[in-house]
Design a protein around this motif. Structure first.
Motif, PDB file in Angstrom:
ATOM      1  N   LEU A 183       1.093  -1.145  -0.129  1.00 30.28           N
ATOM      2  CA  LEU A 183       0.164   0.218   0.039  1.00 30.28           C
ATOM      3  C   LEU A 183       1.182   1.388   0.058  1.00 30.28           C
ATOM      4  CD1 LEU A 183      -3.086   1.201   0.319  1.00 30.28           C
ATOM      5  CD2 LEU A 183      -2.774   1.269   2.777  1.00 30.28           C
ATOM      6  N   VAL A 184       0.383   2.118  -1.011  1.00 30.98           N
ATOM      7  CA  VAL A 184       1.121   3.731  -0.764  1.00 30.98           C
ATOM      8  C   VAL A 184       0.072   4.572  -0.839  1.00 30.98           C
ATOM      9  CG1 VAL A 184       2.620   5.280  -2.157  1.00 30.98           C
ATOM     10  CG2 VAL A 184       3.035   2.708  -2.482  1.00 30.98           C
ATOM     11  N   ASN A 185      -0.031   5.560   0.141  1.00 31.84           N
ATOM     12  CA  ASN A 185      -0.899   6.356   0.299  1.00 31.84           C
ATOM     13  C   ASN A 185      -0.244   7.717  -0.176  1.00 31.84           C
ATOM     14  OD1 ASN A 185      -1.856   5.351   3.623  1.00 31.84           O
ATOM     15  ND2 ASN A 185      -2.848   4.912   1.421  1.00 31.84           N
ATOM     16  N   THR A 186      -0.371   7.976  -1.457  1.00 31.13           N
ATOM     17  CA  THR A 186       0.475   9.163  -2.072  1.00 31.13           C
ATOM     18  C   THR A 186       0.496  10.406  -1.656  1.00 31.13           C
ATOM     19  OG1 THR A 186      -1.382   9.692  -3.756  1.00 31.13           O
ATOM     20  CG2 THR A 186       0.371   7.695  -4.467  1.00 31.13           C
ATOM     21  N   GLU A 187      -0.881  10.871  -0.917  1.00 36.16           N
ATOM     22  CA  GLU A 187      -0.956  12.050  -0.515  1.00 36.16           C
ATOM     23  C   GLU A 187      -0.337  12.394   0.844  1.00 36.16           C
ATOM     24  OE1 GLU A 187      -4.580  14.107  -2.028  1.00 36.16           O
ATOM     25  OE2 GLU A 187      -4.613  12.786  -3.647  1.00 36.16           O
TER      26      GLU A 187
ATOM     27  N   GLY B 275       1.998  10.304   2.140  1.00 34.53           N
ATOM     28  CA  GLY B 275       3.447   9.670   2.166  1.00 34.53           C
ATOM     29  C   GLY B 275       3.771   8.491   2.820  1.00 34.53           C
ATOM     30  N   ARG B 276       2.622   7.594   2.951  1.00 30.47           N
ATOM     31  CA  ARG B 276       2.831   6.509   3.622  1.00 30.47           C
ATOM     32  C   ARG B 276       2.752   5.238   2.814  1.00 30.47           C
ATOM     33  NH1 ARG B 276      -2.409   8.219   7.356  1.00 30.47           N
ATOM     34  NH2 ARG B 276      -3.458   7.164   5.683  1.00 30.47           N
ATOM     35  N   ARG B 277       4.011   4.393   3.383  1.00 28.90           N
ATOM     36  CA  ARG B 277       4.252   3.228   2.570  1.00 28.90           C
ATOM     37  C   ARG B 277       4.218   1.978   3.405  1.00 28.90           C
ATOM     38  NH1 ARG B 277       6.391   3.934  -3.037  1.00 28.90           N
ATOM     39  NH2 ARG B 277       6.217   6.143  -3.567  1.00 28.90           N
ATOM     40  N   TYR B 278       3.744   0.913   3.033  1.00 26.98           N
ATOM     41  CA  TYR B 278       3.454  -0.231   4.200  1.00 26.98           C
ATOM     42  C   TYR B 278       3.893  -1.327   2.998  1.00 26.98           C
ATOM     43  CZ  TYR B 278       0.895   3.001   6.992  1.00 26.98           C
ATOM     44  OH  TYR B 278       0.496   3.820   7.588  1.00 26.98           O
TER      45      TYR B 278
ATOM     46  N   ASN C 254      -9.512   8.405   0.270  1.00 27.34           N
ATOM     47  CA  ASN C 254      -8.807   7.143  -0.306  1.00 27.34           C
ATOM     48  C   ASN C 254      -7.892   6.699   0.602  1.00 27.34           C
ATOM     49  OD1 ASN C 254     -10.770   6.406  -2.355  1.00 27.34           O
ATOM     50  ND2 ASN C 254      -9.468   7.216  -3.978  1.00 27.34           N
ATOM     51  N   ASP C 255      -6.908   7.775   1.026  1.00 27.55           N
ATOM     52  CA  ASP C 255      -5.748   7.352   1.737  1.00 27.55           C
ATOM     53  C   ASP C 255      -6.174   6.677   3.129  1.00 27.55           C
ATOM     54  OD1 ASP C 255      -3.917   8.091  -0.064  1.00 27.55           O
ATOM     55  OD2 ASP C 255      -3.263   9.999   1.326  1.00 27.55           O
TER      56      ASP C 255
ATOM     57  N   THR D 146      -6.106  -6.831  -6.520  1.00 21.93           N
ATOM     58  CA  THR D 146      -4.519  -6.439  -6.422  1.00 21.93           C
ATOM     59  C   THR D 146      -4.090  -6.971  -5.104  1.00 21.93           C
ATOM     60  OG1 THR D 146      -4.991  -4.373  -7.794  1.00 21.93           O
ATOM     61  CG2 THR D 146      -2.979  -4.357  -6.090  1.00 21.93           C
ATOM     62  N   LEU D 147      -4.797  -6.940  -3.988  1.00 22.36           N
ATOM     63  CA  LEU D 147      -4.295  -7.274  -2.828  1.00 22.36           C
ATOM     64  C   LEU D 147      -3.825  -8.815  -2.934  1.00 22.36           C
ATOM     65  CD1 LEU D 147      -3.724  -6.781   0.250  1.00 22.36           C
ATOM     66  CD2 LEU D 147      -6.193  -7.660   0.587  1.00 22.36           C
ATOM     67  N   PHE D 148      -4.798  -9.660  -3.261  1.00 22.51           N
ATOM     68  CA  PHE D 148      -4.844 -11.105  -3.425  1.00 22.51           C
ATOM     69  C   PHE D 148      -3.648 -11.561  -4.563  1.00 22.51           C
ATOM     70  CE2 PHE D 148      -8.326 -11.013  -0.425  1.00 22.51           C
ATOM     71  CZ  PHE D 148      -8.218 -12.201   0.236  1.00 22.51           C
ATOM     72  N   ALA D 149      -3.297 -10.588  -5.264  1.00 17.41           N
ATOM     73  CA  ALA D 149      -2.456 -11.197  -6.253  1.00 17.41           C
ATOM     74  C   ALA D 149      -1.197 -10.704  -5.814  1.00 17.41           C
ATOM     75  CB  ALA D 149      -2.926 -10.091  -7.803  1.00 17.41           C
ATOM     76  N   GLY D 150      -1.098 -10.062  -4.518  1.00 15.20           N
ATOM     77  CA  GLY D 150       0.290  -9.767  -4.118  1.00 15.20           C
ATOM     78  C   GLY D 150       0.862  -8.342  -4.772  1.00 15.20           C
ATOM     79  N   GLY D 151      -0.094  -7.580  -5.495  1.00 15.94           N
ATOM     80  CA  GLY D 151       0.484  -6.300  -6.163  1.00 15.94           C
ATOM     81  C   GLY D 151       0.188  -5.185  -4.974  1.00 15.94           C
ATOM     82  N   THR D 152       0.568  -4.039  -5.492  1.00 13.65           N
ATOM     83  CA  THR D 152       0.548  -2.611  -4.659  1.00 13.65           C
ATOM     84  C   THR D 152      -0.507  -1.843  -5.245  1.00 13.65           C
ATOM     85  OG1 THR D 152       3.126  -2.789  -4.968  1.00 13.65           O
ATOM     86  CG2 THR D 152       1.977  -0.898  -4.188  1.00 13.65           C
ATOM     87  N   THR D 153      -1.177  -1.562  -4.045  1.00  9.62           N
ATOM     88  CA  THR D 153      -2.376  -0.363  -4.234  1.00  9.62           C
ATOM     89  C   THR D 153      -1.944   0.975  -3.987  1.00  9.62           C
ATOM     90  OG1 THR D 153      -4.115  -1.992  -3.690  1.00  9.62           O
ATOM     91  CG2 THR D 153      -4.465   0.372  -3.107  1.00  9.62           C
TER      92      THR D 153
END
Length: 525
Positions: A22-26, A28-31, A65-66, A227-234
Motif C-alpha cells: 500500500l502507498v498512500n500518495t498524498e 506519504g505512507r508506504r507499507y 482514499n488514503d 490487487t491485494l490477493f495477487a500480491g500487487g501494490t495499491t
C-alpha cells in the motif's frame, strides 16, 4: 462455513512479506505486506477492543482514499462489526440520511469535516474518531493513531460466516434518486475478487501497481481486492486530479487504474496537449457509465490498446461483462464494431433479458437486464420494499435496458428511467449521446426528454465542448442527423460549461432534466 481472516492474511504475508502492499500518495505512507497485516490487525483489534464494537453493530467511514485503504477489506474482515462505506464527497444532508438509516456506534471522519459534523454526530450519540491529529483535544473525539498505537498487533481468533454475516454496507450511487444501502457477505466480496481473475486481460500479478483515483468506496473497490490477493501494490489518491494522476503514473510506474468515461475524455485532451510517459500502463479499466465509441477509438490511438471495460453494479459488485483488449480492435488495428458494447458476459455469471412482465426475450431483442451471480447481494438494508421490487428468485433487476447479440456481447441501451418517449417512439439517450460525442469538438454530452405539447417529450441535448474547440448548436444537430433516425435527432442543443456529475463522476441526467419539468405533473426520475 467460517473463516479467520487473520490467518488468511498471515499466509498472504508469508508469500509477499517485503513487497509493497500500500502507498498512500498524498500522506506519504508506504507499507509492505507484513506492515499492512500488522497495521490492520491493530485497527481491527482497536475496533473490537478499546472501542468495543461487536457483531451486529456498525462503524461508518467519511474518509478519503488514503484513510479508507486502512479501513478496507483486511480491517473489516478481521473483526465482528459491519463496515459502512459512504462517499467522502457526498453532501452532509446525504450523510445525515445514511447515518439515520444504519445507526452506527462509531464514525471515522476526516479532520477537515470534524467541526461541521461533530454536533450532528454527538446528537446521535456516535463515537467520533478523527483520522489526523486535531489541533487541540476535544471531548468525545478520539484520535485514530492513538487508538492504533495502544492496540495489539497480534492475530486474533475472530471467525466470520462467509455467507450469513454482513461484512459491508455500501450505498448505491443515487443517479436516479436517493441511494439504497446494499448488504455484502464475505462470499459476495470473494466473488468480486475471483471474477477479476477469470478475464486474463486484467493481468493481475505481483508486479501490479494499481493507482486509485476513483473512490475506494465505489467502483475502484473491485480493483483493490484483486490487487491485494495477487500480491500487487495499491496506490491511493484523494483528489480527482488528472494531471497529478498522470505524474504519478510516470513516477510510480503504475500498471493499472480505473477511470470513469468523463475522466477519460479529459485525460485524452491532457495527454494530447501535455504528454507524459504513461508507457507503464498495462490495463486501464473503465466503466460506471456509457463510453463514446469514437472517443474510445481516439484513446486507444493515443495511449495504446490498454483498455478493458467492466460492467458491474453496486448490487452485483463484480465484472458481470468484460470488453477485453482484443475486442477493442480488429485484426488490422481498426476500432472494433463491439466498442459500443459492454463486452461478453463473464463465465459463470447468469445474465438474461426480460420484457416488462419478466419473461425472457429472444437474442437481439431489447429488454431489462437481470443478473444472478456469486456477488449478487441478498437485498437492501432497512428497505424490504426495495428488496422485494428489485430482487426476484435471487436475480437482480438492474434497471438497465440492453440486449445480447448472437456472439454473446451484451450491449447496454439505456436506463429504463432515462428512456425518452417522443411521439410514441422510444429514444435511448445513450445512442444520441454517442452520436454527439463523435463530433471532434465535443467532450461530453447529456441527452434528456423535455416537455413538448405535441409529442409529450422532445429530445434535448446539453453539450460540453473540448477546451479551445468551437461548434454551434445547429452544427451539432446536423452532425447527429448523419447517424440517427429523424425522431432521435435532438430538437434542441444547449452548449454548457459543465455537466452535473455525481461524486463518482457519472453524469446526472436527472439534474439536467429537472429544470425543464419544474412545476409539471410529470415525475422527474
Amino acid at each position: 462455513m467460517k473463516t479467520n481472516f487473520c490467518r488468511v492474511m498471515r499466509l498472504l504475508t508469508l508469500r509477499h512479506a517485503a513487497s509493497e502492499a500500500l502507498v498512500n500518495t498524498e500522506r506519504g505512507r508506504r507499507y509492505s505486506f507484513s506492515e499492512y497485516h500488522l497495521l490492520t490487525n491493530r485497527i481491527a483489534n482497536a475496533i473490537r477492543g478499546e472501542l468495543g464494537l461487536a457483531r451486529g453493530e456498525h462503524f461508518f467511514t467519511i474518509v478519503e482514499n488514503d484513510n479508507l485503504a486502512l479501513l478496507h477489506f483486511p480491517t473489516f474482515f478481521k473483526q465482528e462489526a459491519t463496515a459502512v462505506f459512504t462517499n467522502y464527497r457526498e453532501s452532509m444532508d446525504e450523510h445525515r440520511w445514511q447515518l439515520d438509516l444504519v445507526k452506527p456506534r462509531l464514525v471515522f471522519i476526516e479532520l477537515a469535516l470534524l467541526e461541521r459534523y461533530a454536533p450532528m454526530l454527538r446528537e446521535r450519540g456516535i463515537t467520533i474518531v478523527v483520522m489526523d491529529p486535531p489541533p487541540q483535544a476535544q471531548e468525545g473525539v478520539l484520535y485514530f493513531w492513538d487508538l492504533v498505537e495502544r492496540a495489539s498487533a497480534e492475530d486474533n481468533e475472530v471467525e466470520i460466516d462467509v455467507h450469513d454475516n454482513t461484512r459491508l454496507l455500501r450505498f448505491t450511487g443515487g443517479t436516479t434518486g436517493r441511494g439504497k444501502c446494499a448488504m455484502y457477505s464475505f462470499d459476495n466480496l470473494m466473488g468480486t475478487r475471483d471474477a477479476s481473475y477469470i478475464e486474463r486481460d486484467f493481468g493481475y500479478d505481483e508486479s501490479t501497481r494499481c493507482l486509485h483515483i476513483a473512490p475506494l468506496s465505489h467502483g475502484s473497490l473491485i480493483l483493490f481486492l484483486a490487487t491485494l490477493f495477487a500480491g500487487g501494490t495499491t496506490l491511493t489518491m484523494n483528489q480527482v486530479d488528472l494531471p497529478r494522476w498522470m505524474d504519478l503514473v510516470q513516477a510510480e510506474r503504475v500498471t493499472h487504474s480505473f477511470l470513469v468515461p468523463t475522466a477519460l475524455y479529459r485525460l485524452l485532451d491532457l495527454q494530447q496537449q501535455q504528454p507524459r510517459d504513461l508507457s507503464s500502463l498495462r490495463t486501464v479499466v473503465y466503466g460506471a457509465a456509457p463510453m463514446s465509441p469514437s472517443k474510445m477509438g481516439s484513446l486507444v490511438a493515443t495511449l495504446g490498446n490498454v483498455f478493458v471495460q467492466g460492467y458491474a453494479a453496486t448490487e452485483a459488485a463484480m465484472f458481470i461483462a468484460v470488453l477485453n483488449k482484443r475486442d477493442h480492435l480488429n485484426a488490422d488495428g481498426t476500432p472494433s464494431r463491439h466498442l459500443g458494447s459492454a463486452g461478453r458476459v463473464n463465465p459463470g455469471v447468469e445474465v438474461f433479458i426480460t420484457d416488462a412482465e419478466g419473461r425472457p426475450v429472444p437474442v437481439g431483442a431489447t429488454g431489462e437486464i437481470r443478473i444472478r451471480c456469486r456477488a449478487t447481494i441478498a437485498g437492501y438494508y432497512g428497505n424490504p420494499e426495495g428488496t422485494a421490487a428489485e430482487f426476484v428468485d435471487g436475480a437482480w433487476r438492474s434497471g438497465d435496458l440492453g440486449y445480447l447479440d448472437e456472439d454473446g456481447f451484451l450491449t447496454l441501451v439505456d436506463r429504463l428511467k432515462d428512456m425518452i418517449i417522443t411521439g410514441g417512439f422510444n429514444v435511448y439517450a445513450v445512442e444520441v449521446e454517442a452520436a454527439l460525442n463523435a463530433h471532434p469538438a465535443v467532450q461530453m454530452s447529456a441527452v434528456v426528454g423535455v416537455p413538448h405539447e405535441e409529442w409529450g417529450e422532445a429530445v434535448h441535448a446539453e453539450v460540453v465542448l473540448r477546451p479551445g474547440a468551437s461548434a454551434s448548436e445547429a452544427e451539432l444537430i446536423e452532425h447527429a442527423k448523419a447517424s440517427l433516425s429523424a425522431y432521435k435527432v435532438p430538437k434542441s442543443v444547449r452548449i454548457v460549461a459543465a455537466l452535473p456529475l455525481s461524486p463518482v463522476g457519472k453524469v446526472l441526467r436527472r439534474a439536467v432534466k429537472q429544470p425543464y419539468w419544474a412545476g409539471r405533473e410529470r415525475h422527474v426520475h
